[in-house]
Design a protein around this motif. Structure first.
Motif, PDB file in Angstrom:
ATOM      1  N   GLY A 226      23.227  23.005  18.472  1.00 51.68           N
ATOM      2  CA  GLY A 226      24.366  23.449  19.574  1.00 51.68           C
ATOM      3  C   GLY A 226      25.403  23.315  20.086  1.00 51.68           C
ATOM      4  N   ASN A 227      25.631  22.776  21.051  1.00 51.19           N
ATOM      5  CA  ASN A 227      27.422  22.746  21.660  1.00 51.19           C
ATOM      6  C   ASN A 227      28.096  22.114  20.436  1.00 51.19           C
ATOM      7  OD1 ASN A 227      29.812  23.650  22.204  1.00 51.19           O
ATOM      8  ND2 ASN A 227      29.651  21.885  24.164  1.00 51.19           N
ATOM      9  N   TYR A 228      29.093  22.815  19.726  1.00 53.97           N
ATOM     10  CA  TYR A 228      29.889  22.416  18.465  1.00 53.97           C
ATOM     11  C   TYR A 228      31.331  21.333  18.887  1.00 53.97           C
ATOM     12  CZ  TYR A 228      33.628  25.831  19.150  1.00 53.97           C
ATOM     13  OH  TYR A 228      34.365  27.229  19.344  1.00 53.97           O
ATOM     14  N   GLU A 229      31.170  21.371  19.768  1.00 53.46           N
ATOM     15  CA  GLU A 229      32.255  20.783  20.578  1.00 53.46           C
ATOM     16  C   GLU A 229      32.305  19.443  20.950  1.00 53.46           C
ATOM     17  OE1 GLU A 229      34.232  23.590  23.456  1.00 53.46           O
ATOM     18  OE2 GLU A 229      36.070  23.344  21.896  1.00 53.46           O
ATOM     19  N   SER A 230      30.501  18.856  21.376  1.00 53.65           N
ATOM     20  CA  SER A 230      29.745  18.407  21.485  1.00 53.65           C
ATOM     21  C   SER A 230      29.705  17.016  20.398  1.00 53.65           C
ATOM     22  CB  SER A 230      29.077  18.503  22.365  1.00 53.65           C
ATOM     23  OG  SER A 230      28.316  17.122  22.848  1.00 53.65           O
ATOM     24  N   SER A 231      29.574  15.876  20.399  1.00 54.13           N
ATOM     25  CA  SER A 231      28.993  14.507  19.359  1.00 54.13           C
ATOM     26  C   SER A 231      27.986  14.660  19.598  1.00 54.13           C
ATOM     27  CB  SER A 231      29.639  13.651  20.339  1.00 54.13           C
ATOM     28  OG  SER A 231      30.060  13.183  21.405  1.00 54.13           O
ATOM     29  N   ASP A 232      27.280  15.509  20.662  1.00 51.66           N
ATOM     30  CA  ASP A 232      25.598  15.341  20.333  1.00 51.66           C
ATOM     31  C   ASP A 232      25.162  16.408  19.450  1.00 51.66           C
ATOM     32  OD1 ASP A 232      25.475  14.739  23.847  1.00 51.66           O
ATOM     33  OD2 ASP A 232      25.366  12.928  22.638  1.00 51.66           O
ATOM     34  N   GLY A 233      26.145  17.266  19.276  1.00 52.35           N
ATOM     35  CA  GLY A 233      25.525  18.312  17.716  1.00 52.35           C
ATOM     36  C   GLY A 233      25.673  18.077  16.708  1.00 52.35           C
ATOM     37  N   TYR A 234      26.107  16.670  16.202  1.00 57.36           N
ATOM     38  CA  TYR A 234      25.653  16.472  15.186  1.00 57.36           C
ATOM     39  C   TYR A 234      25.802  14.905  14.862  1.00 57.36           C
ATOM     40  CZ  TYR A 234      30.584  18.700  15.280  1.00 57.36           C
ATOM     41  OH  TYR A 234      30.814  20.716  15.803  1.00 57.36           O
TER      42      TYR A 234
END
Length: 122
Positions: free
Chosen positions: A101-109
Motif C-alpha cells: 500500500g501507501n508507503y507514507e501511511s502507517s497502515d502499510g507497515y
C-alpha cells in the motif's frame, strides 16, 4: 518477531542523533523498512523509507536534507541519522517493515516495535 528502536535522547537544537532499529526473530533483509514518528497529541507520521537493498530511499518533506536512512542487512539493522534537529522533531520514533500500500501511511507497515523518544530542546 520484534523490532526495537534505540538511540533516542535529549539533544539541543541543531544537534544530531543516530537511531537504530534492530530486528530479532526474523530477517528483514528482503523488506522495505520505514521510520515513523509520533509527537504528543498528534498522529503517527511517515519519516523515511528504504528499499531492501538500501539503494532507494524516500523522505518526508519535513526531514529531507536533514535525515538519512540506511541499513546493514548483515546486522539486520536499520538506521536513521538525524542532523540539524529542530524542536518540532521531538517525538517517539518507530521503525516497521513495509507490507504494502501507501508507503507514507502507517497502515502499510507491520512488525511495529517499541519506539525511542527524541527530545529536542531550544
Amino acid at each position: 518477531v520484534q523490532l526495537q528502536a534505540s538511540g533516542g535522547g535529549l539533544v539541543q537544537v541543531g544537534g544530531s542523533l543516530r537511531l537504530s532499529c534492530a530486528a530479532s526473530g526474523r530477517t528483514f533483509s528482503s523488506d522495505r523498512m520505514g521510520w515513523f514518528r509520533q509527537a504528543p497529541g498528534k498522529e503517527r507520521e511517515f519519516v523515511a523509507m528504504i528499499s531492501s537493498s538500501g539503494g532507494s530511499t524516500r523522505y518526508s518533506n519535513s526531514v529531507r536534507g536533514r535525515f538519512t536512512i540506511s541499513r546493514d542487512n548483515a546486522k539486520n539493522t536499520v538506521y536513521l541519522q538525524m542532523t540539524s534537529l529542530k524542536p518540532e522533531d521531538t517525538a517517539v520514533y518507530y521503525c516497521a517493515a513495509y507490507v504494502g500500500g501507501n508507503y507514507e501511511s502507517s497502515d502499510g507497515y507491520d512488525f511495529w516495535g517499541r519506539g525511542t523518544l527524541v527530545t529536542v530542546s531550544s
